[in-house]
Design an enzyme around this catalytic site. Structure first.
Site, PDB file in Angstrom:
ATOM      1  N   HIS A 279     -17.794  33.537  -8.510  1.00  0.00           N
ATOM      2  CA  HIS A 279     -17.559  33.818  -9.933  1.00  0.00           C
ATOM      3  C   HIS A 279     -18.542  34.863 -10.445  1.00  0.00           C
ATOM      4  O   HIS A 279     -19.711  34.852 -10.061  1.00  0.00           O
ATOM      5  CB  HIS A 279     -17.729  32.535 -10.752  1.00  0.00           C
ATOM      6  CG  HIS A 279     -16.703  31.492 -10.427  1.00  0.00           C
ATOM      7  ND1 HIS A 279     -15.601  31.269 -11.214  1.00  0.00           N
ATOM      8  CD2 HIS A 279     -16.608  30.622  -9.397  1.00  0.00           C
ATOM      9  CE1 HIS A 279     -14.872  30.298 -10.681  1.00  0.00           C
ATOM     10  NE2 HIS A 279     -15.453  29.878  -9.574  1.00  0.00           N
TER      11      HIS A 279
ATOM     12  N   ARG B  84     -23.595  41.417 -23.917  1.00  0.00           N
ATOM     13  CA  ARG B  84     -23.214  41.752 -25.296  1.00  0.00           C
ATOM     14  C   ARG B  84     -22.568  43.124 -25.418  1.00  0.00           C
ATOM     15  O   ARG B  84     -21.854  43.378 -26.373  1.00  0.00           O
ATOM     16  CB  ARG B  84     -24.459  41.666 -26.194  1.00  0.00           C
ATOM     17  CG  ARG B  84     -25.061  40.261 -26.152  1.00  0.00           C
ATOM     18  CD  ARG B  84     -26.286  40.085 -27.034  1.00  0.00           C
ATOM     19  NE  ARG B  84     -26.931  38.809 -26.722  1.00  0.00           N
ATOM     20  CZ  ARG B  84     -27.982  38.344 -27.368  1.00  0.00           C
ATOM     21  NH1 ARG B  84     -28.523  39.023 -28.362  1.00  0.00           N
ATOM     22  NH2 ARG B  84     -28.506  37.179 -27.016  1.00  0.00           N
TER      23      ARG B  84
ATOM     24  N   ASP C  72      -9.369  34.740 -14.192  1.00  0.00           N
ATOM     25  CA  ASP C  72      -9.423  33.283 -14.144  1.00  0.00           C
ATOM     26  C   ASP C  72      -9.161  32.673 -15.523  1.00  0.00           C
ATOM     27  O   ASP C  72      -9.855  32.998 -16.492  1.00  0.00           O
ATOM     28  CB  ASP C  72     -10.843  32.953 -13.659  1.00  0.00           C
ATOM     29  CG  ASP C  72     -11.121  31.492 -13.464  1.00  0.00           C
ATOM     30  OD1 ASP C  72     -10.466  30.884 -12.618  1.00  0.00           O
ATOM     31  OD2 ASP C  72     -12.019  30.976 -14.150  1.00  0.00           O
TER      32      ASP C  72
ATOM     33  N   GLY D 159     -12.484  26.024 -14.801  1.00  0.00           N
ATOM     34  CA  GLY D 159     -12.800  25.138 -15.925  1.00  0.00           C
ATOM     35  C   GLY D 159     -12.624  23.674 -15.578  1.00  0.00           C
ATOM     36  O   GLY D 159     -12.466  23.315 -14.418  1.00  0.00           O
TER      37      GLY D 159
ATOM     38  N   HIS E 294      -8.113  26.766  -8.910  1.00  0.00           N
ATOM     39  CA  HIS E 294      -8.993  25.680  -8.471  1.00  0.00           C
ATOM     40  C   HIS E 294      -8.184  24.387  -8.579  1.00  0.00           C
ATOM     41  O   HIS E 294      -7.414  24.213  -9.524  1.00  0.00           O
ATOM     42  CB  HIS E 294     -10.183  25.506  -9.413  1.00  0.00           C
ATOM     43  CG  HIS E 294     -11.250  26.554  -9.330  1.00  0.00           C
ATOM     44  ND1 HIS E 294     -11.019  27.872  -9.564  1.00  0.00           N
ATOM     45  CD2 HIS E 294     -12.581  26.449  -9.065  1.00  0.00           C
ATOM     46  CE1 HIS E 294     -12.162  28.545  -9.453  1.00  0.00           C
ATOM     47  NE2 HIS E 294     -13.129  27.703  -9.138  1.00  0.00           N
TER      48      HIS E 294
ATOM     49  N   GLU F 249     -11.075  19.634  -6.646  1.00  0.00           N
ATOM     50  CA  GLU F 249     -12.521  19.740  -6.417  1.00  0.00           C
ATOM     51  C   GLU F 249     -13.141  18.383  -6.751  1.00  0.00           C
ATOM     52  O   GLU F 249     -13.783  17.753  -5.916  1.00  0.00           O
ATOM     53  CB  GLU F 249     -13.099  20.852  -7.298  1.00  0.00           C
ATOM     54  CG  GLU F 249     -14.610  21.010  -7.197  1.00  0.00           C
ATOM     55  CD  GLU F 249     -15.160  22.090  -8.148  1.00  0.00           C
ATOM     56  OE1 GLU F 249     -14.378  22.598  -8.973  1.00  0.00           O
ATOM     57  OE2 GLU F 249     -16.357  22.392  -8.062  1.00  0.00           O
TER      58      GLU F 249
ATOM     59  N   ASP G  30     -19.150  30.366  -4.372  1.00  0.00           N
ATOM     60  CA  ASP G  30     -18.863  29.862  -5.731  1.00  0.00           C
ATOM     61  C   ASP G  30     -19.790  30.450  -6.806  1.00  0.00           C
ATOM     62  O   ASP G  30     -19.438  31.440  -7.427  1.00  0.00           O
ATOM     63  CB  ASP G  30     -18.887  28.329  -5.742  1.00  0.00           C
ATOM     64  CG  ASP G  30     -17.930  27.737  -6.776  1.00  0.00           C
ATOM     65  OD1 ASP G  30     -17.160  28.490  -7.381  1.00  0.00           O
ATOM     66  OD2 ASP G  30     -17.958  26.498  -6.970  1.00  0.00           O
TER      67      ASP G  30
HETATM   68 ZN   LIG Z   1     -15.108  28.177  -8.402  1.00  0.00          ZN
END
Ligand SMILES: [Zn+2]
Length: 347
Positions: free
Chosen positions: A22, A76, A143, A174, A201, A204, A282
């Site tokens: 990620h 930002r 994602d 999420g 995902h 998990e 990950d």
């Molecule tokens: Zn992941």
């Protein structure tokens, strides 16, 4: 970890593909400190890499989410996002990652006021610079942040309306528990119709039923994690028969308490059942790991030597969404490395 120093060196130099990492979770202490220095006095994140390491020190999942949010808050301006992506690309290259599908969640950036065009322009520019500077090819998995409704709709819109050159797939991350994968069926149907791959995902921390949902309702071609598939023999058979790859991230699973310890990780049982797997990292700096370390963990769990870890690298290339030509080139690179660096005597 008891793998030999020779095997550790072999893994470090092995050309690899990373399929589950990620963009925020890959932010190293060095990158985060650099961003925090731009906002000293306006962020709680320290501007010293050593202090960021302590700040990352993972206590529980709630702590992880707070850290994650504070890193998002450092992005930002377009320059901040560029710095992150370019830095992550450099870190991947330093681990001999030659190709990576970087999971990137546009929604928090859109919420912070990035226009969709601007967001895509910045990440595309950083992606091209990573390839020019390091030779590492990046592709995007956009994602959905696990929330049905506007966040999911916005993610699909930016994917389909902007369609940046580097985009290959739609993901779903999420919170999983209590969020049926099926809520997102229309989004994944639209993504598939537009020629994107589907890599949610699932399974998990939730049970095998969620993996079935991902396959049947979302058309998943690979599954992020999917480790709980091990509880369902019919599912294991389905994954093996249809060559649906599980993206395994061993250390992450221990850090999030999805599995109690590395020794109890279901990776060996999944491989034993003939399920295609890849090894991935990950959110590596946040979990105190990197891809090379995850390969070492897999080598330990599966009792692999050089040939076995080279096969892991090949499996990631095969399961990737790189085109046929790119796959052949990367597989040839792996073969050349093995031929030159294998410590086993020929024949
Ligand atoms: Zn992941």
């Amino acid at each position: 970890m008891v793998i030999s120093p020779e095997l550790t060196r072999f893994i470090a130099g092995l050309p690899k593909a990373e399929l589950h990492v990620h963009h925020i979770g890959a932010a190293s202490p060095r990158i985060v400190a650099e961003l925090a220095a731009r906002y000293e006095g306006a962020t709680a994140v320290p501007a010293d890499p050593a202090l960021v390491e302590a700040f990352y020190d993972f206590r529980d999942f709630a702590h992880f989410l707070r850290v994650y949010a504070q890193v998002v808050d450092l992005l930002r301006t377009p320059e901040d996002l560029w710095t992150l992506i370019h830095g992550v690309g450099g870190d991947l290259a330093a681990q001999r990652v030659r190709y990576a599908e970087l999971t990137i969640t546009p929604q928090p950036h859109l919420t912070r006021g990035f226009a969709p065009e601007e967001f895509c322009e910045v990440i595309e520019d950083a992606r091209r610079r990573v390839e020019a500077d390091y030779g590492t090819i990046l592709r995007w998995c956009f994602d959905i942040p696990g929330v049905p409704g506007p966040p999911a709709d916005q993610t699909l819109s930016i994917a389909l309306d902007q369609r940046p050159d580097g985009l290959v797939s739609l993901g779903l991350g999420g919170p999983e528990a209590g969020v049926s994968r099926s809520h997102f069926a229309p989004h994944f149907a639209a993504a598939r119709a537009a020629g994107l791959h589907c890599v949610p995902h699932s399974g998990e921390v939730t049970d095998a039923g969620y993996v079935w949902q991902a396959i049947r309702d979302l058309g998943a071609e690979r599954i992020g994690h999917g480790i709980r598939s091990v509880e369902d023999p019919a599912l294991l058979e389905h994954l093996a028969e249809h060559r649906i790859t599980l993206e395994i991230c061993p250390t992450s699973n221990v850090c999030t308490r999805a599995v109690p310890s590395l020794a109890e990780h279901p990776l060996p049982a999944l491989v034993e059942a003939g399920v295609p797997i890849t090894v991935n990292s990950d959110d590596p700096p946040m979990f105190g790991t990197d891809l090379n370390r995850e390969y070492a963990v897999a080598a330990e769990l599966l009792s692999l030597g050089e040939k076995g870890v080279a096969d892991l690298a090949r499996a990631a290339v095969e399961a990737s969404f790189l085109g046929a030509e790119g796959k052949s080139a990367l597989l040839a690179e792996i073969d050349a490395y093995v031929a030159q660096n294998s410590s086993a005597p020929p024949g």
